[in-house]
Design an enzyme around this catalytic site. Structure first.
Site, mmCIF file in Angstrom:
data_model
loop_
_atom_site.group_PDB
_atom_site.id
_atom_site.type_symbol
_atom_site.label_atom_id
_atom_site.label_comp_id
_atom_site.label_asym_id
_atom_site.label_seq_id
_atom_site.Cartn_x
_atom_site.Cartn_y
_atom_site.Cartn_z
ATOM 1 N N GLY A 359 0.822 -1.203 0.000
ATOM 2 C CA GLY A 359 0.000 0.000 0.000
ATOM 3 C C GLY A 359 0.852 1.246 0.000
ATOM 4 O O GLY A 359 2.032 1.218 -0.377
ATOM 5 N N GLY A 360 0.239 2.361 0.440
ATOM 6 C CA GLY A 360 0.939 3.631 0.418
ATOM 7 C C GLY A 360 2.179 3.647 1.288
ATOM 8 O O GLY A 360 3.150 4.345 1.005
ATOM 9 N N PHE A 361 2.171 2.870 2.365
ATOM 10 C CA PHE A 361 3.323 2.807 3.271
ATOM 11 C C PHE A 361 4.445 1.985 2.664
ATOM 12 O O PHE A 361 5.621 2.321 2.763
ATOM 13 C CB PHE A 361 2.865 2.165 4.591
ATOM 14 C CG PHE A 361 3.969 1.927 5.581
ATOM 15 C CD1 PHE A 361 4.775 0.815 5.500
ATOM 16 C CD2 PHE A 361 4.192 2.829 6.605
ATOM 17 C CE1 PHE A 361 5.786 0.577 6.415
ATOM 18 C CE2 PHE A 361 5.201 2.608 7.527
ATOM 19 C CZ PHE A 361 5.996 1.479 7.423
ATOM 20 N N ASP A 477 -8.790 6.391 9.153
ATOM 21 C CA ASP A 477 -8.719 5.481 8.004
ATOM 22 C C ASP A 477 -9.395 4.147 8.309
ATOM 23 O O ASP A 477 -8.928 3.096 7.858
ATOM 24 C CB ASP A 477 -7.266 5.258 7.591
ATOM 25 C CG ASP A 477 -7.148 4.802 6.130
ATOM 26 O OD1 ASP A 477 -8.098 5.056 5.358
ATOM 27 O OD2 ASP A 477 -6.134 4.192 5.779
#
Length: 682
Positions: A359-361, A477
């Site tokens: 994901g974004g991380f 989130d």
């Protein structure tokens, strides 16, 4: 011939009536009760009236429930009473359950040595359990305070064999506990332990060769942990049977069959072996669990102290490198520092086959530590320009949080360009992998009991973040892919990379950086940047409606009767307005006989949480109270906020034209099977 038929039919009816009478008589056996002194109520007062209403409601609701379980809250202010009722799962029909629970008023109000006038009471019958209290014990399943033990006194094993007999009961209890914990549908297990060598009792003609056992947990709360707590305290001193009754779980043993149906587990007792160094009398496997736990805890504490010292030295010597200082309160994380080499070995050097998602991380990997513990490792992308702030944020926040419905942070690793967080590994991964799975077999695993448990546990986790933790947090989130599931399918909120602290004295603020996942964003946050706990409540409402319907909020629906765009919220609202809210229920639930009353309650609750005005949305404390209550007492919801229009691809979502400054964003469904954030829009 007709006379013979009539006589035969009458005889059959007589037998059936006698069978029902015997069952009800068995269920009427009062094993124990506890009156928790400290508060009392006046006779014929409001509290007594509320208790009467509550007991009647528990009997009716549990008897109609597939799980034979019910919770209820009645009254307001100081006269509020919380209650729980549970029947044994070998009861075959709701009438037997209701008959057993209907006996509770005898203890609550009857004369004699009972609990008349006491506000806080636990009642243990053979086939059912009841508790009511002026305190909200439902939000924190703690079995220690409501435990009742009463070993059977029919016969006793002599002193020289009592230790081994108790050990066999513990072995049977451990096997049954594991079976019940993994049986997420009923949370109930029965079994028998057969021994080749019989045990002679104090009765000369009585030789015991079998031990029959039963364990049961409520549909909510941690089952295995609860039963292990009871097993740890088991000590019957040679009694051939006994019971440990708690509100959230219970165990019972007898030398004869005491439950209906065949045993689920059939175990053979191992032959006795003379011990090389005898244990003190009364020491059982449960005691050994505590001894081993104490030893391990001492070792872990020592290692933790050493590693924390190393961490301090490491951070002091590397001031030039990235620091994880917390700008708002200056605290440093009290986390265990993991060695990079250890994590490389655990994940097979971050092998692709161990990758759980991305994901974004960055990526998330499954790993196994040298001592066998499974872990999940979040690895920040080296080339990523984002994620470092989120890593720091998550480390510093989650290190301060401890709750059964939050993922547990085990440690951190900072080595050169490698920045990693280490979490407990949850084998069932994330909710979306079941709820939105293309395979019907996976979706069928989410029975209504499990779905309600996920809703309830998530609500508890959010309440802890908003009100009960030492630092107050807005998650920002919450979504299906950030709800992880443990072995018992209990939910744990994960991914705190976007979480924000808030001041309880100033519950609302404004942010210039709107982050999160479209479809779950409250309108005041997505459009105006208004930040409060009510944006988490909105997300929770969307999640509840997804759990009930089995549909993503990004799915395309037919246009509503009012001609509005077909979103999940509009679809549910349209059906609610027509009085056909049950039509929104996931078709998978129809195969599993869902509790229609609870489904309707959750639809109602979900709509209350997604209302346009944040002030109209309930707090998470009010949500929990409503989950225990009746939908008939809920206020009517107003029309949901926020609509989306769908582009040609169902994966592309564009905010409605209420704010031209907010850019369109892709809402690709989560495929991580672990914990990942989507950072959009910036």
């Amino acid at each position: 011939m007709e006379i013979r038929s009539a006589v035969a039919a009458s005889f059959v009816l007589l037998l059936l009536s006698l069978s029902s009478f015997l069952k009800l008589s068995a269920g009427a056996e009062l094993f124990s009760w506890q009156c928790y002194n400290g508060s009392s109520y006046k006779e014929n007062g409001t509290y007594q009236s509320n208790v009467r209403s509550l007991l009647a409601s528990l009997a009716a609701n549990a008897s109609r429930s597939q799980s034979l379980f019910a919770t209820t809250v009645v009254g307001t202010s100081s006269d509020t009473v919380w209650g729980l009722g549970l029947c044994r799962r070998d009861i075959t029909n709701g009438t037997e359950c209701e008959s057993c629970l209907a006996l509770a008023p005898v203890v609550a109000f009857g004369s004699g040595d009972y609990c008349k006038g006491v506000k806080d009471v636990s009642i243990f019958y053979d086939r059912c359990i009841v508790r009511y209290s002026p305190h909200d014990f439902l939000t924190s399943p703690d079995n220690r305070q409501v435990q009742s033990r009463g070993p059977s006194k029919e016969a006793v094993i002599p002193h020289d064999a009592a230790n081994r007999y108790d050990a066999l009961m513990v072995s049977l209890a451990v096997a049954l506990a594991k079976s019940a914990a993994f049986n997420t549908t009923s949370r109930y297990a029965t079994g028998v332990m057969v021994s080749d060598q019989g045990f002679t009792t104090n009765a000369s003609d009585d030789v015991v060769r079998t031990i029959y056992g039963l364990v049961q947990c409520t549909p909510r709360g941690p089952c295995l942990e609860c039963l292990q707590g009871l097993v740890d305290g088991m000590k019957f001193n040679g009694s051939v049977g006994g019971h440990i009754f708690g509100i959230w779980c219970n165990i019972r043993f007898e030398k004869q069959v005491f439950y209906d149906g065949s045993p689920m587990l059939n175990l053979i007792a191992p032959p006795p072996t003379p011990p090389s160094s005898p244990l003190p009398y009364g020491t059982t496997d449960g005691t050994r669990w505590r001894q081993r736990a104490a030893t391990v805890s001492t070792i872990v504490l020592g290692v933790a102290v050493i590693l924390l010292s190393i961490t301090v030295v490491f951070l002091w010597r590397n001031k030039a490198t990235t620091q994880l200082s917390y700008q708002e309160d200056g605290d440093d994380p009290e986390s265990l520092l993991f060695d990079l080499t250890t994590l490389r070995r655990a994940t097979d050097n971050f092998a692709q086959e161990n990758k759980l998602g991305h994901g974004g991380f960055g990526a998330v990997y499954k790993g196994v530590l040298p001592h066998g513990r499974e872990i999940a490792v979040k690895r920040l992308d080296k080339a990523s320009g984002q994620g470092l702030k989120e890593l720091r944020n998550e480390l510093l926040l989650v290190a301060k949080l401890k709750h059964n419905n939050l993922t547990k942070l085990l440690g951190v690793c900072l080595k050169g360009e490698e920045k990693l967080l280490v979490y407990e590994y949850l084998p069932n991964r994330s909710l979306d992998t079941f709820l939105f799975a293309p395979e019907i077999e996976k979706r069928l695993l989410l029975s209504w009991e499990i779905r309600f448990r996920i809703i309830y546990g998530t609500a508890r986790g959010l309440l802890y973040l908003h009100e009960d933790s030492q630092i107050k947090i807005i998650h920002r989130d919450l979504k299906a892919s950030n709800i992880l599931l443990d072995t018992d399918m209990n939910p744990k909120i994960s991914d705190f990379g976007l979480a924000r602290l808030f001041n309880s004295d100033k519950p609302s603020t404004t942010t210039g950086q709107v982050v999160g996942t479209l479809g779950y964003m409250a309108p005041e946050y997505a459009v105006l940047g208004h930040l409060s706990v009510k944006i988490d409540v909105y997300r929770f409402g969307v999640l509840v409606l997804e759990i009930v319907t089995g549909r993503k909020n990004t799915d395309a629906f037919e246009e509503s009767s009012a001609g509005e765009s077909g979103t999940l919220l509009n679809y549910v609202w349209d059906q609610w307005s027509k009085g056909t809210a049950l039509a929104t229920m996931d078709p998978m639930l129809e195969c599993m006989v869902a509790e229609e009353g609870e489904v309707m309650k959750c639809v109602h609750l979900g709509l209350l949480c997604v209302q346009e005005n944040p002030a109209d949305r309930p707090t998470m404390l009010e949500v929990l109270v409503m989950l225990h209550g009746h939908a008939s007492s809920f206020v009517a919801p107003s029309k949901p906020a926020f609509t989306f229009t769908f582009a040609s691809s169902t994966d592309d979502i564009v905010l409605s034209a209420s704010d031209p400054g907010v850019q369109s964003a892709s809402a690709t469904p989560s495929v991580n099977e672990m914990s990942v954030s989507e950072f959009e829009p910036r």
